[in-house]
Design a protein around this motif. Structure first.
Motif, PDB file in Angstrom:
ATOM      1  N   VAL A 186       8.367   4.676  -4.091  1.00 54.46           N
ATOM      2  CA  VAL A 186       8.863   3.307  -4.067  1.00 54.46           C
ATOM      3  C   VAL A 186       8.643   2.775  -2.657  1.00 54.46           C
ATOM      4  CG1 VAL A 186      10.874   1.809  -4.269  1.00 54.46           C
ATOM      5  CG2 VAL A 186      10.564   3.712  -5.864  1.00 54.46           C
ATOM      6  N   LEU A 187       8.009   1.589  -2.569  1.00 54.45           N
ATOM      7  CA  LEU A 187       7.716   0.977  -1.281  1.00 54.45           C
ATOM      8  C   LEU A 187       8.453  -0.342  -1.143  1.00 54.45           C
ATOM      9  CD1 LEU A 187       4.796   2.233  -2.511  1.00 54.45           C
ATOM     10  CD2 LEU A 187       4.162   1.697  -0.178  1.00 54.45           C
ATOM     11  N   LEU A 188       8.921  -0.627   0.070  1.00 56.43           N
ATOM     12  CA  LEU A 188       9.551  -1.896   0.402  1.00 56.43           C
ATOM     13  C   LEU A 188       8.762  -2.555   1.518  1.00 56.43           C
ATOM     14  CD1 LEU A 188      13.328  -0.893   0.381  1.00 56.43           C
ATOM     15  CD2 LEU A 188      12.009  -1.971  -1.459  1.00 56.43           C
ATOM     16  N   ASN A 189       8.423  -3.837   1.336  1.00 63.80           N
ATOM     17  CA  ASN A 189       7.567  -4.537   2.286  1.00 63.80           C
ATOM     18  C   ASN A 189       8.118  -5.922   2.619  1.00 63.80           C
ATOM     19  OD1 ASN A 189       4.441  -6.271   2.089  1.00 63.80           O
ATOM     20  ND2 ASN A 189       5.341  -5.348   3.897  1.00 63.80           N
ATOM     21  N   PRO A 190       9.052  -6.043   3.589  1.00 64.48           N
ATOM     22  CA  PRO A 190       9.451  -7.364   4.065  1.00 64.48           C
ATOM     23  C   PRO A 190       8.360  -7.966   4.947  1.00 64.48           C
ATOM     24  CG  PRO A 190      10.553  -5.670   5.337  1.00 64.48           C
ATOM     25  CD  PRO A 190       9.777  -4.952   4.271  1.00 64.48           C
ATOM     26  N   THR A 191       8.092  -9.250   4.748  1.00 63.92           N
ATOM     27  CA  THR A 191       7.038  -9.944   5.494  1.00 63.92           C
ATOM     28  C   THR A 191       7.517 -11.340   5.878  1.00 63.92           C
ATOM     29  OG1 THR A 191       5.277  -8.751   4.339  1.00 63.92           O
ATOM     30  CG2 THR A 191       4.662 -10.815   5.406  1.00 63.92           C
ATOM     31  N   GLY A 251       7.791   0.494   4.354  1.00 61.80           N
ATOM     32  CA  GLY A 251       8.399   1.815   4.349  1.00 61.80           C
ATOM     33  C   GLY A 251       8.409   2.357   2.940  1.00 61.80           C
ATOM     34  N   LEU A 252       8.465   3.674   2.801  1.00 60.63           N
ATOM     35  CA  LEU A 252       8.421   4.260   1.463  1.00 60.63           C
ATOM     36  C   LEU A 252       9.398   5.415   1.334  1.00 60.63           C
ATOM     37  CD1 LEU A 252       6.715   7.219   1.182  1.00 60.63           C
ATOM     38  CD2 LEU A 252       4.865   5.718   1.914  1.00 60.63           C
ATOM     39  N   SER A 296       0.830  -1.195   0.000  1.00 59.98           N
ATOM     40  CA  SER A 296       0.000   0.000   0.000  1.00 59.98           C
ATOM     41  C   SER A 296       0.863   1.242   0.000  1.00 59.98           C
ATOM     42  CB  SER A 296      -0.907   0.015   1.225  1.00 59.98           C
ATOM     43  OG  SER A 296      -0.148  -0.023   2.383  1.00 59.98           O
ATOM     44  N   VAL A 297       0.216   2.381  -0.306  1.00 57.01           N
ATOM     45  CA  VAL A 297       0.908   3.659  -0.360  1.00 57.01           C
ATOM     46  C   VAL A 297       0.048   4.696   0.348  1.00 57.01           C
ATOM     47  CG1 VAL A 297       1.875   5.422  -1.855  1.00 57.01           C
ATOM     48  CG2 VAL A 297       1.844   3.058  -2.613  1.00 57.01           C
ATOM     49  N   TRP A 298       0.699   5.580   1.048  1.00 55.32           N
ATOM     50  CA  TRP A 298      -0.018   6.695   1.662  1.00 55.32           C
ATOM     51  C   TRP A 298       0.690   7.959   1.213  1.00 55.32           C
ATOM     52  CZ3 TRP A 298       1.186   2.111   3.554  1.00 55.32           C
ATOM     53  CH2 TRP A 298       0.170   1.351   4.128  1.00 55.32           C
ATOM     54  N   SER A 299       0.066   8.745   0.364  1.00 51.83           N
ATOM     55  CA  SER A 299       0.681   9.977  -0.114  1.00 51.83           C
ATOM     56  C   SER A 299      -0.109  11.144   0.428  1.00 51.83           C
ATOM     57  CB  SER A 299       0.690  10.015  -1.644  1.00 51.83           C
ATOM     58  OG  SER A 299       1.176  11.240  -2.083  1.00 51.83           O
ATOM     59  N   ALA A 300       0.503  11.910   1.298  1.00 49.11           N
ATOM     60  CA  ALA A 300      -0.245  12.897   2.063  1.00 49.11           C
ATOM     61  C   ALA A 300      -0.696  14.087   1.250  1.00 49.11           C
ATOM     62  CB  ALA A 300       0.591  13.372   3.248  1.00 49.11           C
TER      63      ALA A 300
END
Length: 338
Positions: A89-94, A112-113, A9-13
């Protein structure tokens, strides 16, 4: 694979609802195969996200009121237009656990982005205090390249043949670049918590799939502005058809509706409840990367029926690497894990 495909997901304020047109939840976060269990172990997803939106009326006025610090005692008449873009650009370790929890598969991760956000506001503002009035016309812009907030998430997933169920909890840790007087931000300036559940129907024999995930967001007060967003409801969905064991096409969509009023907003904005709908196409491709599984997905949304928030279009390009399923599992779940 679906860890990256469905939970990024992305959150752009600068581009979404509530205070100044900004919300924690970005519609489109979940999609096809959202509730299907995954292969245990570490996975990593990378997403490139682009959005372009615009707004008139209250959605644009809210940004002028926020950055201009217009007090509630001042009567205003705003005729404004907001344009905003973001490239992130987003990084998502799971990590997905092998040991069941409550009969379900537990996975935890954090997103994190990093990226660039820009916004421009132009039009006319008339402010009055008693018999005195002043009118100002013009435009100004703002941009920022930095890091955003952090977004931890935990999911539980259950499987019963072609039926899959999930519950999740996530939230916002407000550590990203944010200033209440700046038009463009990469953080939202306050904490939030979000939870909900979802369902996926997936039949490997026919290659048909449908998923839907719904949830609610509770927003904490922005201590810089003493503004608190209302409670938000969101529904993300996806439908796909596998044309082969590695390739599928389909549709994605979302509905977003704020269900309670904001607190601390200028009286001209009223309750400032936001709403938007979106729909668009998607394609996906699964392929081996050494002894791991690779996944590439492209999806896009066109927005409509927006209220009190900017609207436009957005695209998501996702690449992920996750553990390869054992051969005994791959024969029955290959569209998901191969």
């Amino acid at each position: 694979m679906a860890t990256a495909m469905l939970t990024m997901s992305v959150w752009s304020a600068t581009v979404h609802a509530d205070e100044g047109g900004v919300s924690y939840w970005l519609p489109g976060r979940f999609g096809s195969l959202a509730a299907t269990p995954q292969v245990p172990g570490w996975s990593m997803a990378e997403v490139y996200y682009h959005t372009s939106v615009s707004a008139f009326g209250n959605a644009a006025a809210a940004r002028e009121i926020q950055v201009g610090r217009i007090p509630a005692a001042v009567n205003v008449d705003l005729n404004l237009h907001l344009n905003a873009q973001a490239d992130l650009v987003l990084l998502n370790p799971t990590y997905t656990f092998a040991t069941p929890v409550l009969g379900a598969q537990l996975a935890i991760g954090v997103t994190g982005l990093f990226g660039r956000s820009s916004a421009n506001l132009d039009g006319t503002l008339t402010a009055a205090v008693g018999p005195l009035a002043a009118t100002r016309a013009g435009s100004f812009g703002d941009s920022i390249t930095s890091v955003g907030d952090l977004y931890p998430q935990a999911t539980l997933k259950w499987n019963a043949g072609v039926h899959n169920f999930m519950t999740y909890v996530t939230g916002d840790i407000p550590v990203g670049a944010y200033s209440p007087t700046r038009l463009a931000n990469l953080g939202i300036g306050h904490a939030a918590i979000d939870g909900g559940g979802g369902y996926t129907y997936f039949n490997p024999q026919t290659g048909r799939e449908f998923s839907a995930v719904a949830g609610f967001t509770y927003n904490f007060k922005d201590q810089d502005t003493q503004y608190q967003n209302g409670i938000d409801f969101h529904l993300d969905w996806g439908a796909s058809q596998f044309l082969s064991k590695q390739f599928f096409v389909g549709l994605v969509g979302y509905a977003y509706q704020q269900v309670t009023d904001d607190f601390g907003q200028h009286p001209i904005l009223g309750g400032f409840r936001s709403r938007v709908l979106g729909v668009g196409p998607q394609i996906g491709f699964l392929f081996p990367v050494g002894d791991m599984q690779g996944y590439l997905n492209l999806k896009g949304y066109g927005e409509f029926a927006a209220e009190n928030r900017p609207a436009g279009w957005n695209t998501w390009l996702t690449f992920s690497i996750s553990p390869m399923a054992p051969t005994t599992v791959a024969s029955t779940r290959r569209p998901i894990t191969k």
